[in-house]
Design a protein around this motif. Structure first.
Motif, PDB file in Angstrom:
ATOM      1  N   ASN A   1       3.732   7.983  -2.416  1.00 41.86           N
ATOM      2  CA  ASN A   1       2.853   9.096  -2.043  1.00 41.86           C
ATOM      3  C   ASN A   1       3.494  10.444  -2.338  1.00 41.86           C
TER       4      ASN A   1
ATOM      5  N   PHE B   1       6.044   5.610   5.897  1.00 42.82           N
ATOM      6  CA  PHE B   1       6.137   6.953   5.306  1.00 42.82           C
ATOM      7  C   PHE B   1       7.086   7.861   6.064  1.00 42.82           C
TER       8      PHE B   1
ATOM      9  N   GLY C   1       0.801  -1.218   0.000  1.00 43.99           N
ATOM     10  CA  GLY C   1       0.000   0.000   0.000  1.00 43.99           C
ATOM     11  C   GLY C   1       0.835   1.270   0.000  1.00 43.99           C
ATOM     12  N   GLU C   2       2.138   1.176   0.302  1.00 46.52           N
ATOM     13  CA  GLU C   2       2.960   2.386   0.339  1.00 46.52           C
ATOM     14  C   GLU C   2       3.699   2.625  -0.967  1.00 46.52           C
TER      15      GLU C   2
ATOM     16  N   THR D   1      -2.355   7.877  -1.340  1.00 44.83           N
ATOM     17  CA  THR D   1      -1.542   7.063  -0.441  1.00 44.83           C
ATOM     18  C   THR D   1      -0.917   7.951   0.627  1.00 44.83           C
ATOM     19  N   GLY D   2      -0.712   7.376   1.815  1.00 41.31           N
ATOM     20  CA  GLY D   2      -0.086   8.146   2.888  1.00 41.31           C
ATOM     21  C   GLY D   2      -1.078   9.097   3.518  1.00 41.31           C
TER      22      GLY D   2
END
Lengths: 773, 265
Positions: A596, B235, A457-458, A676-677
């Motif tokens: 992202n 992230f 997903g990242e 995303t993110g």
């Protein structure tokens, strides 16, 4: 069984009556070699070893003709349970890839779980620590005539994967889920496992040198042998018929992640003991073909014979010798070691890890000896039940299957450019195949072992830092598009390779090795065999043309794989599905990027122009209800330059986000970067430069031609442009990151798409939930 | 300072838990369940890692909680030594009665039930990074000794059964009164909205971790060992990733236990 001197018809009746899959001529050839009628256990042993699943009798010639399995980084090619490539002077990555399609169609939960269980054993038995898995899944049409059954299969498979993998403690780092009506009655459940091992600590799955002369012991470890999975490889080597469903259930293995978890730890202690004392052992998992397959292959590959006493096999109840030999009871390993080590090896399993008390009937047992006579001998209740030349048993047979191109009449649909492309993009984002995979990957423990750097997903690939204290990372990705396969098996093979490589390149990792799991129909049908050969040719051409970075003309090696034929039923055959897994390597996980969007104002660039090749695209299928004919092609030189230059531009810090273009085209790719993110930034792109001015706007947005969208670090634009120019690539500035939650696309200064990110998110995250409800 | 990471058949987080403990300056080793239980007395603190001990047979944690090693662990905990149960470790501590540790009061960790706007949207296993709010005061609990009240900490959760339920309607009130609720699931702003995805598993009052009345035993569902290094965070800025030892927020849990041992020793 009586064969010599009997009519074909009688032999046929005897074989089928016993539940054997051998043909009459195969049975006669066995009798010829033995110069007598074979016993029933002997025939079952041959039936197992000569099955398509164990012997690759239809596929081997094609694989040898096309596949590149060697290379400067290859430590071990496909000859053992798993392939091995070097990471550096010390560390290696171990990889294996298999299918578990038939069992998963009949009993989805157990079938899929056993798939994971089998593939992690393949990696562990090389002495490796298993550090990640990936699951490429193919299900039928969730809205078609078999919708209820398709959804039942899909849910069961996902449950089986998480229940097994999570309990075992291996993170799922990659995978995909594709819905396609050709899988209505034949789902595909492929599984990939990777591990890490030091180069000088690799354990071979063959008897060690001297084992025959010195009479090494053969030790069976794990779950008590029962009748589960008896006939499993034969069942996997036939087409599925509804009337056989009850019988087929018995051929499905029963998985146990708990016992596996304990066994892995005990194996680790065994490995450490042998390493510290400098003892060479042979160690192999029991998978398809059970005890017969594992034992005979370990002996034959070292040129030795074996003498095995089936009465010493720990088992659940009284079983006939052919069942003890060929049942596919899960969670078992076979060890060949010097007799002086045997008491301590047994002690590790039976005392330290207390197997008999942890799991009823589980233990390690000495079951026989290595010999030098080249015979595979088993005894049961005082009788010799099998005595055959071991190399004849494991050598299998070869078939040269006929091939014939499948007649196809694919047409391009006649369509007008839709008025409201924002709505069209929403539909594509919500489609079962383009929408977010979050609904599925939240079931998987992606964090266990604590090594995860980039999770599903990242980015386009997962990334782990599998060795604490080391900086290198291993990326993993899988790909295969059945809709391309339907139109062109060749381009399906080539694009699967290119896309899997692009995925790992998108985070900055170098495509380092691949595995292939080749899922096709019945190879006895010339059209299916042609599809198989075309796909292998395509993936092989791509592996060669997209060579190993830094090693011009050295193909990215394919070190492991699996062929799964007979994925068909009376209702039809699966779309050709050459599934590729790609392992990428990055020197420092700190250099990897996600997809992202990072900073408002950053420029967004495209490499890879859009072409009119929307055959098999999500746009055609979702919006036009058509498959089309112009399948995306891999422009090999362009593709290689794009992949290698993207990696370099990430390594040099010019690019802060990258996403490769695939399902749903440029439109979906841009949306995914924004969704995303934190997902609080938007994107604005001018499409004019993305492809030929003659292309319709819908084609610019939805063409699945290969390429990358790159977000450039502010101030690095000239560096990036310079690098691309030097490599002969056309860097197209399409737009920039916006400080507003919207997705905007223009053509000739006119807005053609304007989507609120919240609406896009709803469509994108809801699609898979809806398909699997 | 030496801690034992207690390994049951089916544990699967013992290695990374030991790595996290070491990163916080604790020494330690993995302690196999069938070692002589009295050897456990030589340690200064204890961790029960995540996993699926005994395959979650009967109920998650039920079988492991009856092992002889747990009797010894109880005695050591009664001496005031710190105990941290993570995920399956929390489940084992609840099954053993060490948590919530109030006589005659019972709780259980039931299957996750995700509820949004009054509707069940999902059940069972869920893996995601979440935010926790520390609702105890600093010094209240061994495993959060160094953490100020109201602090937010990010780490992943990954379980199928972390939904704290009780048949005793007074239990939650008692836990609140005794300041035994250590962590709650919250959003990135610290709000404990009682709805999925903020309340990730349906736990009453968003409870993610509790301690015993004495404060030396902590059980929590999320995994601080998977959040002990900055590079483990999703992230995260690549710059933070490049420093291999930059701590992640979860390390505070292990540093807290270390500090608790120093202070109580």
């Amino acid at each position: 069984m009586r064969i010599i001197g009997h009519l074909d018809q009688e032999v046929e009746t005897n074989l089928r009556g016993a539940g054997l899959g051998l043909t009459v001529s195969e049975a006669r050839s066995i009798a010829d070699i033995l110069r007598r009628d074979p016993t029933l256990p002997e025939l079952f042993n041959y039936d197992t070893m000569w099955s398509e699943h164990c012997s690759y009798k239809s596929s081997r010639a094609t694989l040898q003709e096309f596949l590149h399995t060697t290379g400067p980084n290859v430590v071990q090619g496909p000859e053992e349970d798993a392939g091995i490539v070097a990471i550096d002077d010390t560390w290696c990555v171990v990889i294996a890839h298999e299918s578990h399609n038939h069992p998963s169609q009949i009993l989805p939960n157990e079938g899929a779980a056993t798939g994971i269980g089998g593939i992690v054993r393949d990696v562990n038995c090389m002495g490796a620590k298993v550090v990640a898995t990936a699951d490429p899944l193919r299900f039928g049409d969730p809205n078609g005539p078999d919708a209820n059954h398709v959804r039942w299969v899909a849910e069961g498979v996902v449950d089986g994967i998480w229940q097994y993998g999570n309990a075992l403690g291996v993170p799922v780092m990659a995978g995909d889920v594709v819905f396609d009506d050709s899988f209505d009655t034949n789902c595909l459940v492929n599984v990939v496992a990777i591990g890490v091992v030091k180069r000088d600590e690799i354990i071979k799955s063959r008897a060690p040198p001297g084992a025959g002369e010195k009479g090494y012991d053969v030790i069976l470890i794990g779950k008590p042998t029962d009748s589960s999975g008896f006939g499993g490889v034969t069942f996997a080597s036939e087409a599925l018929r509804a009337e056989d469903e009850d019988a087929n259930r018995g051929a499905i293995q029963i998985p146990d992640p708990f016992l596996k978890n304990v066994l892995f730890k005990a194996n680790q202690d065994l490995f450490e003991m042998t390493r510290s004392e400098g003892i060479t052992i042979g160690f192999k998992d029991l998978g398809g073909g059970g005890f017969t397959c594992a034992s005979s292959e370990m002996g034959a590959s070292a040129g030795y014979g074996m003498d095995l006493d089936l009465d010493l096999v720990h088992r659940a109840g009284d079983l006939p010798p052919e069942v003890i030999g060929c049942a596919e009871t899960q969670e078992r390993f076979l060890l060949i070691c010097p007799p002086k080590m045997t008491p301590r090896a047994l002690n590790i399993y039976n005392e330290d890890w207390d197997l008999p008390n942890v799991y009823e009937g589980a233990r390690a047992s000495m079951v026989g000896k290595m010999t030098t006579n080249g015979r595979y001998i088993t005894r049961h209740k005082g009788r010799e039940t099998c005595n055959v030349p071991i190399e004849h048993l494991t050598g299998g047979i070869r078939y040269q299957r006929e091939e014939k191109p499948r007649e196809m009449h694919h047409m391009e649909p006649a369509i007008e450019v839709p008025q409201d492309l924002s709505q069209v993009l929403l539909r594509v984002l919500a489609s079962p195949n383009t929408s977010s995979r979050e609904h599925v990957y939240r079931y998987y423990d992606t964090e266990v072992q604590g090594n995860t750097v980039i999770r599903p997903g990242e980015a386009d690939a997962g990334l782990i830092a599998p060795v604490r204290g080391e900086r290198f990372g291993i990326a993993l990705s899988v790909d295969s598009n059945p809709f391309y396969g339907r139109i062109s098996p060749y381009w399906a093979g080539a694009t699967a390779v290119a896309e899997a490589m692009r995925n790992v390149a998108s985070i900055g990792a170098v495509p380092w090795t691949m595995t292939d799991c080749l899922n096709f129909g019945n190879p006895e049908k010339p059209e299916a065999f042609w599809e198989f050969r075309e796909a292998v040719r395509g993936l092989s051409d791509a592996a060669k043309a997209l060579w190993l970075k830094g090693h011009q003309n050295a193909p990215v090696p394919i070190v492991s794989g699996n062929v799964s034929f007979y994925n068909e039923s009376p209702e039809g055959t699966v779309d050709p599905s050459p599934v590729i897994a790609c392992v990428g390597l990055i020197d420092d996980v700190g250099d990897a990027v996600t997809m992202n969007l990072k900073e408002p104002g950053n420029n967004i660039f495209l490499i890879g122009p859009r072409f009119d090749e929307l055959g098999g695209s999500d746009y055609y299928r979702t919006v036009c209800g058509a498959t089309g004919a112009n399948v995306p092609q891999v422009r090999f030189d362009l593709e290689r330059k794009m992949i290698h230059t993207t990696i370099d531009s990430i390594a040099r810090g010019f690019v802060v986000s990258a996403h490769d273009i695939s399902n749903g085209g440029l439109g979906a790719t841009a949306a995914e970067m924004a969704l995303t993110g934190k997902a609080d930034l938007g994107i604005e792109l001018a499409l004019d430069r993305a492809g030929s001015s003659r292309l319709g706007t819908d084609r610019l947005i939805f063409s699945e031609s290969s390429g990358f969208l790159l977000e450039c670090r502010a101030g690095a634009e000239e560096d990036l442009a310079g690098l691309m120019k030097e490599r002969g690539l056309d860097l197209m500035r399409l737009g920039a990151v916006k400080d507003a939650p919207e997705l905007v696309m223009t053509r000739k200064d006119t807005k053609v798409v304007c989507l609120d990110l919240e609406a896009a998110r709803k469509a994108w995250t809801g699609g898979l939930v809806e398909a699997m409800r | 300072m030496k801690v034992a990471v207690i390994q049951f058949p089916g544990s699967n987080c013992e290695h990374e838990t030991l790595v996290a403990a070491r990163s916080a300056g604790l020494n330690g080793e993995i302690f196999r369940w069938n070692r002589p239980a009295e050897e456990l007395c030589d340690f200064d603190g204890y961790m029960i890692p995540g996993g699926f001990s005994y395959q979650d047979r009967l109920r998650a944690g039920a079988i492991a909680s009856k092992e002889p090693v747990m009797e010894t662990l109880k005695e050591e905990a009664d001496e005031g030594k710190p105990v941290l149960g993570i995920c399956n470790g929390f489940q084992i501590l609840v099954e053993s009665g060490m948590l919530p540790g109030l006589d005659g009061v019972d709780a259980a960790l039931a299957q996750n039930v995700m509820v949004t706007k009054g509707e069940i949207v999902r059940r069972g296993f869920y893996c995601a990074w979440i935010s926790l709010r520390h609702d105890a005061v600093a010094g209240r609990c061994s495993g959060s000794y160094l953490i100020d009240k109201g602090s937010l900490i990010d780490m992943p959760m990954a379980h199928a059964e972390g939904n704290l339920v009780t048949a005793d309607e007074n239990l939650i009130e008692k836990l609140n009164e005794e300041n035994q609720i250590v962590f709650r699931y919250c959003d990135t702003g610290g709000e404990t909205k009682n709805e999925f995805p903020v309340n990730v598993n349906g736990s009453v009052e968003n409870i993610a971790g509790i301690c015993n009345p004495e404060g030396n035993v902590l059980g929590m569902m999320p995994h601080p060992e998977r959040s002990s290094f900055a590079w483990q965070l999703p992230f995260v800025d690549p710059a933070a990733r490049r420093q291999i030892d930059t701590p992640g927020p979860g390390r505070l849990i292990f540093e807290s236990m270390k500090r608790y041992i120093e202070v109580s020793g």
